[in-house]
Design a protein around this motif. Sequence first.
Motif, PDB file in Angstrom:
ATOM      1  N   MET A 204       0.858  -1.192   0.000  1.00 52.79           N
ATOM      2  CA  MET A 204       0.000   0.000   0.000  1.00 52.79           C
ATOM      3  C   MET A 204       0.889   1.236   0.000  1.00 52.79           C
ATOM      4  O   MET A 204       2.014   1.199   0.511  1.00 52.79           O
ATOM      5  CB  MET A 204      -0.931   0.006   1.215  1.00 52.79           C
ATOM      6  N   THR A 205       0.392   2.324  -0.549  1.00 53.80           N
ATOM      7  CA  THR A 205       1.157   3.563  -0.619  1.00 53.80           C
ATOM      8  C   THR A 205       0.361   4.732  -0.053  1.00 53.80           C
ATOM      9  O   THR A 205      -0.871   4.725  -0.058  1.00 53.80           O
ATOM     10  CB  THR A 205       1.560   3.899  -2.071  1.00 53.80           C
ATOM     11  N   SER A 206       1.084   5.729   0.425  1.00 52.02           N
ATOM     12  CA  SER A 206       0.514   7.006   0.857  1.00 52.02           C
ATOM     13  C   SER A 206       1.533   8.072   0.487  1.00 52.02           C
ATOM     14  O   SER A 206       2.647   7.757   0.077  1.00 52.02           O
ATOM     15  CB  SER A 206       0.241   7.011   2.370  1.00 52.02           C
ATOM     16  N   SER A 207       1.167   9.332   0.612  1.00 51.13           N
ATOM     17  CA  SER A 207       2.098  10.375   0.174  1.00 51.13           C
ATOM     18  C   SER A 207       2.014  11.599   1.057  1.00 51.13           C
ATOM     19  O   SER A 207       1.014  11.835   1.747  1.00 51.13           O
ATOM     20  CB  SER A 207       1.821  10.769  -1.285  1.00 51.13           C
ATOM     21  N   GLY A 208       3.105  12.377   1.038  1.00 50.24           N
ATOM     22  CA  GLY A 208       3.207  13.623   1.774  1.00 50.24           C
ATOM     23  C   GLY A 208       4.111  14.569   1.016  1.00 50.24           C
ATOM     24  O   GLY A 208       4.388  14.349  -0.166  1.00 50.24           O
ATOM     25  N   PRO A 209       4.588  15.633   1.652  1.00 49.07           N
ATOM     26  CA  PRO A 209       5.477  16.572   0.961  1.00 49.07           C
ATOM     27  C   PRO A 209       6.781  15.897   0.547  1.00 49.07           C
ATOM     28  O   PRO A 209       7.342  15.104   1.296  1.00 49.07           O
ATOM     29  CB  PRO A 209       5.728  17.659   2.008  1.00 49.07           C
ATOM     30  N   GLY A 210       7.232  16.188  -0.672  1.00 45.92           N
ATOM     31  CA  GLY A 210       8.438  15.537  -1.178  1.00 45.92           C
ATOM     32  C   GLY A 210       8.145  14.160  -1.720  1.00 45.92           C
ATOM     33  O   GLY A 210       9.000  13.270  -1.687  1.00 45.92           O
ATOM     34  N   ALA A 211       6.926  13.959  -2.254  1.00 49.91           N
ATOM     35  CA  ALA A 211       6.533  12.646  -2.754  1.00 49.91           C
ATOM     36  C   ALA A 211       7.236  12.323  -4.066  1.00 49.91           C
ATOM     37  O   ALA A 211       7.270  13.138  -4.979  1.00 49.91           O
ATOM     38  CB  ALA A 211       5.018  12.593  -2.950  1.00 49.91           C
ATOM     39  N   GLN A 212       7.797  11.139  -4.146  1.00 55.34           N
ATOM     40  CA  GLN A 212       8.424  10.614  -5.350  1.00 55.34           C
ATOM     41  C   GLN A 212       7.600   9.429  -5.842  1.00 55.34           C
ATOM     42  O   GLN A 212       7.055   8.673  -5.045  1.00 55.34           O
ATOM     43  CB  GLN A 212       9.847  10.145  -5.053  1.00 55.34           C
ATOM     44  N   PRO A 213       7.484   9.250  -7.169  1.00 53.85           N
ATOM     45  CA  PRO A 213       6.776   8.059  -7.659  1.00 53.85           C
ATOM     46  C   PRO A 213       7.521   6.790  -7.282  1.00 53.85           C
ATOM     47  O   PRO A 213       8.751   6.792  -7.157  1.00 53.85           O
ATOM     48  CB  PRO A 213       6.758   8.267  -9.177  1.00 53.85           C
TER      49      PRO A 213
END
Length: 484
Positions: A204-213
């Motif tokens: 599973m993935t989540s994201s925040g500031p500075g997100a990279q693929p």
Amino acid sequence: MNQAPHELDRLRTDWARRTFLSKSFAGIGTFALASLLGGKTSLSASETPPSDHPWPPLPGIPHFAPKAKRIVHLCMAGGPSHVESLDPKPELDRLDGKPFPESFTAGQQLAQLQGAKLIARKSFTKFRKWGESGIEMSDLFPLTGAHADDLCVIRSMTTEQINHDTAHAFMNTGSIIKGRPCMGSWMLYGLGAETENLPGYVVMTSSGPGAQPVSARQWSAGILPSKFQGIAFQSSGAPVHYIGNPDGVCQSTQRQVIDEVQRLNGMLAREVIDPEIETRIAQYEMAFKMQSAVPELADMSTESKETLANYGVKRPGDGSYASNCLLARRLLERGVRFVQLYHRGWDHHSNLESGFTQSAMDTDRPTAALLKDLKDRGLLEDTLVLWGGEFGRTPMAQGTGRDHHINAFSVWMAGGGVKGGMTYGSSDELGYAAVENEVPVRSLHATLLHLFGVDHEKLTARFQGLDLKLTGVEPAHVLHDIIS
């Protein structure tokens, strides 16, 4: 028919030839071509002992008594700064704003800082001692710090890859060559799974500031049969799309369809030696069972308001790291072997202070809640928790941030037979290079496998005449000093 007689004769000859090739030894030409192209025919289904279980262990595994049964990898994608999190450097504070000593960097590989004027940057965070063990950690992780006596902090990690995608690939597979299996796939391949209703390996993935693929190749089975690959669950909404039956299709009808498809696949499997056919058979059955297992898994109504608050879950299934951590615990207690959570929020080339602070806030509470939850439920003892990124960040400034760094970074582990309340290895006084008990990524892999009762030298898969393994051909050693 408009074909001339000689054309009909040619067609009859062609079909006869094709029939011969398809029926003679399952297609001699196909096997020759597969060998030349490096196909997967060397990984036959016969390598796996007959079993009704979709993922049985390989014969002879585990090699010795395991300490861990399952693992959750909390992957802080982007590379969290070790000098802002787990590795305090007072000397770096004193050098702040001054030229970084050339003696540290001469001839060294740097990323975007190559050829630039190198200026030391102090940590903007404060460090304090946590727990009875007194492990020093950043004050931006107060809830995780409260579990310091359960943590083993490794401060001497090194890697070989300085860019995100290849560094992730190296952390996951021990190689940057595409087609190599990731560590989750190796574990599933060697150890099998404990559940028949859910995948043995979930991402599973989540994201925040500075997100990279993050590329899906990071959870690929590579040269192993594809049933060992990680299954990416949706972080927002239902974990799996189209899990229910279409309108007008009942469960019994769906069962009949699956049975007929399985019969046809079974006929083909008896004629052709292809592990992907066996995979197809297993996955059709898995998909059918998931129709009842996944809705129950995703139903958070059984979780108390206190539990939701402990994790910081505002709305289950909202795509947050907090929600993913709670779902991870539910997956682990239902027998999923390997759970991998990517939080894409740590690539701070600029705005380090605000970005790092936000990512720490997003992850500290859920991580601590997961540790507490596993411990309270008696699962931490045989569940390994690994926290860390694909590399660290430079102790030198890059504008308002820090660049990628491979010569030293930090991770921590807990549970699963790892000693708690200790640090292992160290970097130099400025956090630039590992100087004591260096831990290359391959040694981390060897240690993870050892905790699961697997000798990293013996877990192999034959491909193109080579016995491939997770730790490759370079030296790798088990970190026995951190194992209880």
